[in-house]
Write a protein that holds these residues in place. Sequence first.
Motif, PDB file in Angstrom:
ATOM      1  N   ARG A 127      34.965  47.181  35.099  1.00  0.00           N
ATOM      2  CA  ARG A 127      33.740  47.761  34.549  1.00  0.00           C
ATOM      3  C   ARG A 127      34.046  48.771  33.454  1.00  0.00           C
ATOM      4  NH1 ARG A 127      33.256  44.711  37.214  1.00  0.00           N
ATOM      5  NH2 ARG A 127      31.609  43.465  38.027  1.00  0.00           N
ATOM      6  N   PRO A 183      32.517  43.272  51.330  1.00  0.00           N
ATOM      7  CA  PRO A 183      32.837  42.455  52.505  1.00  0.00           C
ATOM      8  C   PRO A 183      32.939  43.332  53.746  1.00  0.00           C
ATOM      9  CG  PRO A 183      34.428  42.120  50.706  1.00  0.00           C
ATOM     10  CD  PRO A 183      33.628  43.348  50.380  1.00  0.00           C
ATOM     11  N   VAL A 184      32.426  42.830  54.849  1.00  0.00           N
ATOM     12  CA  VAL A 184      32.425  43.599  56.098  1.00  0.00           C
ATOM     13  C   VAL A 184      32.875  42.684  57.230  1.00  0.00           C
ATOM     14  CG1 VAL A 184      31.042  45.026  57.645  1.00  0.00           C
ATOM     15  CG2 VAL A 184      30.397  44.856  55.244  1.00  0.00           C
ATOM     16  N   ASN A 220      28.604  52.048  45.968  1.00  0.00           N
ATOM     17  CA  ASN A 220      29.848  51.611  46.584  1.00  0.00           C
ATOM     18  C   ASN A 220      30.265  52.565  47.698  1.00  0.00           C
ATOM     19  OD1 ASN A 220      32.213  49.761  46.487  1.00  0.00           O
ATOM     20  ND2 ASN A 220      33.299  51.661  45.987  1.00  0.00           N
ATOM     21  N   LEU A 268      27.052  52.352  40.230  1.00  0.00           N
ATOM     22  CA  LEU A 268      27.882  51.446  41.023  1.00  0.00           C
ATOM     23  C   LEU A 268      28.756  52.236  41.994  1.00  0.00           C
ATOM     24  CD1 LEU A 268      28.893  48.934  38.202  1.00  0.00           C
ATOM     25  CD2 LEU A 268      27.494  48.413  40.222  1.00  0.00           C
ATOM     26  N   ARG A 269      29.310  53.326  41.518  1.00  0.00           N
ATOM     27  CA  ARG A 269      30.175  54.139  42.392  1.00  0.00           C
ATOM     28  C   ARG A 269      29.366  54.748  43.536  1.00  0.00           C
ATOM     29  NH1 ARG A 269      35.411  54.379  41.141  1.00  0.00           N
ATOM     30  NH2 ARG A 269      36.004  54.166  38.958  1.00  0.00           N
ATOM     31  N   ASP A 289      29.630  37.906  37.686  1.00  0.00           N
ATOM     32  CA  ASP A 289      30.824  38.526  37.115  1.00  0.00           C
ATOM     33  C   ASP A 289      32.113  38.124  37.824  1.00  0.00           C
ATOM     34  OD1 ASP A 289      29.243  39.840  35.364  1.00  0.00           O
ATOM     35  OD2 ASP A 289      29.308  41.780  36.399  1.00  0.00           O
ATOM     36  N   ASP A 290      31.969  37.567  39.009  1.00  0.00           N
ATOM     37  CA  ASP A 290      33.172  37.140  39.736  1.00  0.00           C
ATOM     38  C   ASP A 290      33.792  35.890  39.115  1.00  0.00           C
ATOM     39  OD1 ASP A 290      33.532  38.992  41.798  1.00  0.00           O
ATOM     40  OD2 ASP A 290      31.916  38.098  42.983  1.00  0.00           O
ATOM     41  N   SER A 318      30.526  51.533  51.466  1.00  0.00           N
ATOM     42  CA  SER A 318      31.846  51.635  52.112  1.00  0.00           C
ATOM     43  C   SER A 318      31.715  52.356  53.451  1.00  0.00           C
ATOM     44  CB  SER A 318      32.840  52.401  51.233  1.00  0.00           C
ATOM     45  OG  SER A 318      33.027  51.749  50.016  1.00  0.00           O
ATOM     46  N   LEU A 356      25.210  44.981  42.417  1.00  0.00           N
ATOM     47  CA  LEU A 356      26.139  46.018  42.897  1.00  0.00           C
ATOM     48  C   LEU A 356      27.493  45.399  43.217  1.00  0.00           C
ATOM     49  CD1 LEU A 356      23.732  47.896  45.330  1.00  0.00           C
ATOM     50  CD2 LEU A 356      24.314  48.474  42.957  1.00  0.00           C
ATOM     51  N   ARG A 357      28.472  46.260  43.458  1.00  0.00           N
ATOM     52  CA  ARG A 357      29.768  45.730  43.876  1.00  0.00           C
ATOM     53  C   ARG A 357      29.609  45.122  45.271  1.00  0.00           C
ATOM     54  NH1 ARG A 357      34.685  48.067  46.571  1.00  0.00           N
ATOM     55  NH2 ARG A 357      36.158  46.345  46.338  1.00  0.00           N
ATOM     56  N   TRP A 393      38.301  46.465  40.511  1.00  0.00           N
ATOM     57  CA  TRP A 393      36.907  46.096  40.232  1.00  0.00           C
ATOM     58  C   TRP A 393      36.275  47.116  39.293  1.00  0.00           C
ATOM     59  CZ3 TRP A 393      31.783  47.457  40.445  1.00  0.00           C
ATOM     60  CH2 TRP A 393      30.861  46.399  40.389  1.00  0.00           C
ATOM     61  N   PHE A 394      36.472  48.399  39.607  1.00  0.00           N
ATOM     62  CA  PHE A 394      35.916  49.419  38.704  1.00  0.00           C
ATOM     63  C   PHE A 394      36.667  49.419  37.375  1.00  0.00           C
ATOM     64  CE2 PHE A 394      33.817  50.876  42.553  1.00  0.00           C
ATOM     65  CZ  PHE A 394      32.538  51.106  42.051  1.00  0.00           C
ATOM     66  N   ARG A 427      42.267  39.172  43.029  1.00  0.00           N
ATOM     67  CA  ARG A 427      42.631  37.790  42.674  1.00  0.00           C
ATOM     68  C   ARG A 427      42.586  37.589  41.161  1.00  0.00           C
ATOM     69  NH1 ARG A 427      40.143  33.624  43.876  1.00  0.00           N
ATOM     70  NH2 ARG A 427      41.837  32.257  44.487  1.00  0.00           N
ATOM     71  N   ARG A 428      41.582  38.170  40.515  1.00  0.00           N
ATOM     72  CA  ARG A 428      41.508  38.030  39.044  1.00  0.00           C
ATOM     73  C   ARG A 428      42.679  38.726  38.366  1.00  0.00           C
ATOM     74  NH1 ARG A 428      35.992  38.450  40.373  1.00  0.00           N
ATOM     75  NH2 ARG A 428      35.864  40.692  40.047  1.00  0.00           N
ATOM     76  N   GLN A 480      40.749  36.387  50.214  1.00  0.00           N
ATOM     77  CA  GLN A 480      39.370  35.973  49.948  1.00  0.00           C
ATOM     78  C   GLN A 480      38.435  37.153  49.711  1.00  0.00           C
ATOM     79  OE1 GLN A 480      37.683  32.832  52.563  1.00  0.00           O
ATOM     80  NE2 GLN A 480      36.011  34.226  52.809  1.00  0.00           N
ATOM     81  N   ASP A 481      38.648  38.247  50.433  1.00  0.00           N
ATOM     82  CA  ASP A 481      37.740  39.388  50.301  1.00  0.00           C
ATOM     83  C   ASP A 481      38.074  40.291  49.125  1.00  0.00           C
ATOM     84  OD1 ASP A 481      36.145  38.653  52.380  1.00  0.00           O
ATOM     85  OD2 ASP A 481      37.157  39.890  53.890  1.00  0.00           O
ATOM     86  N   VAL A 539      28.128  52.700  35.630  1.00  0.00           N
ATOM     87  CA  VAL A 539      29.310  52.920  36.466  1.00  0.00           C
ATOM     88  C   VAL A 539      29.042  53.960  37.543  1.00  0.00           C
ATOM     89  CG1 VAL A 539      31.716  53.656  36.483  1.00  0.00           C
ATOM     90  CG2 VAL A 539      30.904  52.106  34.689  1.00  0.00           C
ATOM     91  N   ARG A 560      42.235  46.324  49.965  1.00  0.00           N
ATOM     92  CA  ARG A 560      40.864  46.803  49.774  1.00  0.00           C
ATOM     93  C   ARG A 560      40.805  47.863  48.701  1.00  0.00           C
ATOM     94  NH1 ARG A 560      37.573  47.565  55.487  1.00  0.00           N
ATOM     95  NH2 ARG A 560      36.756  45.445  55.351  1.00  0.00           N
ATOM     96  N   ARG A 596      30.124  50.089  55.880  1.00  0.00           N
ATOM     97  CA  ARG A 596      31.114  49.103  56.316  1.00  0.00           C
ATOM     98  C   ARG A 596      32.037  49.694  57.379  1.00  0.00           C
ATOM     99  NH1 ARG A 596      35.569  48.400  52.081  1.00  0.00           N
ATOM    100  NH2 ARG A 596      36.032  50.443  52.978  1.00  0.00           N
ATOM    101  N   TYR A 603      37.447  31.143  42.034  1.00  0.00           N
ATOM    102  CA  TYR A 603      37.061  32.157  43.013  1.00  0.00           C
ATOM    103  C   TYR A 603      37.120  31.528  44.397  1.00  0.00           C
ATOM    104  CZ  TYR A 603      33.622  35.220  45.367  1.00  0.00           C
ATOM    105  OH  TYR A 603      32.960  36.054  46.221  1.00  0.00           O
ATOM    106  N   GLN A 604      37.521  32.326  45.375  1.00  0.00           N
ATOM    107  CA  GLN A 604      37.577  31.825  46.743  1.00  0.00           C
ATOM    108  C   GLN A 604      36.422  32.432  47.525  1.00  0.00           C
ATOM    109  OE1 GLN A 604      41.123  32.978  48.809  1.00  0.00           O
ATOM    110  NE2 GLN A 604      40.806  31.566  50.503  1.00  0.00           N
ATOM    111  N   GLY A 605      35.581  31.586  48.080  1.00  0.00           N
ATOM    112  CA  GLY A 605      34.432  32.091  48.814  1.00  0.00           C
ATOM    113  C   GLY A 605      34.308  31.421  50.167  1.00  0.00           C
TER     114      GLY A 605
END
Lengths: 568, 216
Positions: free
Chosen positions: B148, A141-142, A209, A205-206, A17-18, A213, A137-138, B144-145, B188-189, B182-183, A202, B137, A216, A25-27
Amino acid sequence: MTLSLSDPTWYPIASSDDLPFRHVYQGQLLGRELAVWRADDGNVNVWENRCLHRGVRLSIGINEGGELKCQYHGWRYANRSAGCTYIPAHPADAPARRIQNRTYPVREAYGLIWSAANDEQAFRPFAGAEGHDWFALRPMPVNAAPEDVLAALAGLAPDDQPADLLPGLAVRFGGTWYFVQPVDAGRAVIRGLLREQPADAVATLRHYNETLSKLRDRLERAAARKPAPEPLQPTFEKLSADLATMPDIAIPRGNTITVVVRRKWTSADGVIGFELAARNGHLPTFQPGAHIDLHLPNGMTRQYSITNGPGELMSYIIGVKQESASKGGSKVLVETVREGDLLSISEPRNNFPLRRDAVRTVLIAGGIGITPLLSMARFLDKSALPYELHYFTRAGEQVAFRGDLEALHGKVILHTGLPRAEIGTTIASALGQWSMAQHVYVCGPGPMLETVRDTATAQGWPEESIHFEYFRNDKVIDNSSAFDVELARSAMTLHVPSGKTIMEVMRDAGLTVPSSCEQGACGTCLTTVIEGEVDHQDVYLNRSEKASNTCMMTCVSRAKSARLVLDI
Amino acid sequence: MTITLYDFELSGNCYKLRLLMSILKLRYNIVPVDFYPDRQHKADWFLRLNPFGQLPVLKDDDLILSDSGAILAYLAKKYDESGQWFPNDPAVTAEVLRWHAVADDITSTASAARLALGFFYDFDIEKAQKGAHRIFRLMDEHLWFGEREGRDWLCSPDHPTTADIACFPYVMLSEEGGISRQDYPALRRWTDRVRRIPGFMVMSGIFPAGRAAEES
Ligand SMILES: N[C@@H](CCC(=O)N[C@@H](CS)C(=O)NCC(=O)O)C(=O)O
Ligand code: FES
């Protein structure tokens, strides 16, 4: 555990989905930044995030659907190969050398995009991957070391259901899989998969998330108390100066490629279409206007233009005119080659490059001459550049690639069954008066080429704005000169008398010399010149190539000097 | 009506107004103010326009306005016939103003880092960068949500509002303050979507997005 730059493990680097269409996309994986983009054909590209030109990040570039365009100086790179297809600073030339960005292996599976630092390992699905409808899942990043993240994830497992540590920084408990993407020594992304689609997507996912979070935040607080690990130090291979500059001349590469005839069909009355597919992976990068040499089962070689659009590298599609059975070339193809047969082709070569900086581009095709112009129209189409394609045929049934033409968004005008006189006036009005930055490209029968060239000139079009590709050399060849050729690699000196070609003399001496048209139109006998002054008589090389005096066509061209030294 | 924008070319806050005026197809004059290196926004003549000594300032005939968020609201309410850019609905107004406030937080973090790195301002760079990451963040999660739930923009309507304009510039310029995006893939979208709004214009450091798939 310390991360290694050369770790060959496949890790997830993004969610499916990204990568919506037309996005970059930047990875990052193991310290290396990545530009990741999905082409319009669905293919996902994972490239080093640097433009080969000045090192600008390609992730800020433009995804044009079949090519990625650098924001800085507009270099374009093809879907799949990452080969450079256009350099705006050299708008009139085809990037002849194999300028190619670094690509990483990629696989899209289970809702994730997977990649690896190198291709030492084949992609293997993780244990238990098959047979489930995975739910991603969403990503989280950590800013913490990947191994710490993995340990913390394992700690999420309920007491009665201990976590299973899996190879490749992954952990599983119940129906939840977590993969840790090692971004860098002190950075990671948690990518979770559920084995089934939840009832309320949803809400699920929440819920995850929130859990992740919190995890993280805990990990980052702990990481802040430790000294930050040294980031990985990937090295960037510099592009050699040789590749970074424009060559004076396009030397064809000797490599041949075996392709399989995937499809053969009647595209129009008298035109047979062939789809030539790569046997594994993709075919080489090509630019609009390029052609390939096709080595026929009877030993002959024929040239065919590639009709494909940008980034279409899984197969080349060519059109073969049925009745042009001169010397038996097309005849063999049309009559004896069947679907499933293997054929050998050369790498693409471009003697008919398309500028992409014109304010108006006129494409004129006669009959089978549509093939290179169809490719050009497709490239312009994807970049939303304006063009008009005029396609002349004797009858409506002779219009080849009709469906492909209908799929174009630009102006496509079919001229069918026009009487000779009207063709001239139609061309004249199609061209109009020239003004700045207009270009015309024409391919078709000789007389039509002449009409377009003469009409354009009469209507003020300068030589540089008229681009053409001959199927034949109609010039009268002057073969009166006599001279010596020294064949540097064969350690042989031969005398070429008047009335004989260099090619004939070399063959008489027992050398094998590849050729095809033997009239200086196809480029097969292109030879590097080491010394001496060439008397060019072909229609293949362009003016600057001729002026460079570094190559020649031995089938028609001769020497102005008493001696020529060739790289043969 | 004669609109005059007191403008500094490299200011993201001034660009917000150029951007909305370009989208609304408004004609306006520009008075360049040499923010850097000349600090004209602290000159007497400028302080008479805005005693807070901040760009941008906008004059519409005799009306003098300052603060980019306030001016965005004014321009939308006055000149946007569609009523979309600053919707009247009380709940949506509150949503938009909430994001205008976030935009100010982005200015004091991402923009501050950029001023420190690019314009030699004496700010705490690390603190500014950390603050920006914290906001990004949250924005990424929100967006992001949103994806969805079928919401493409910062606020709930199915079209962009001044909230998107207000937050966009310093997100897009964050790399100049050493803040990588990046994160934040959803963020970005969203910047792609903002850059595809009809009438979009660029400024130095902000590149155009290509065409979307549907329209080509
Ligand atoms: N909230 C204000 C902030 C404006 C702002 O920070 N402007 C900067 C230029 S981009 C400025 O003039 N800074 C000088 C200062 O604050 O002294 C707005 O959005 O207009
Ligand atoms: S840096 Fe990419 S084109 Fe110049």
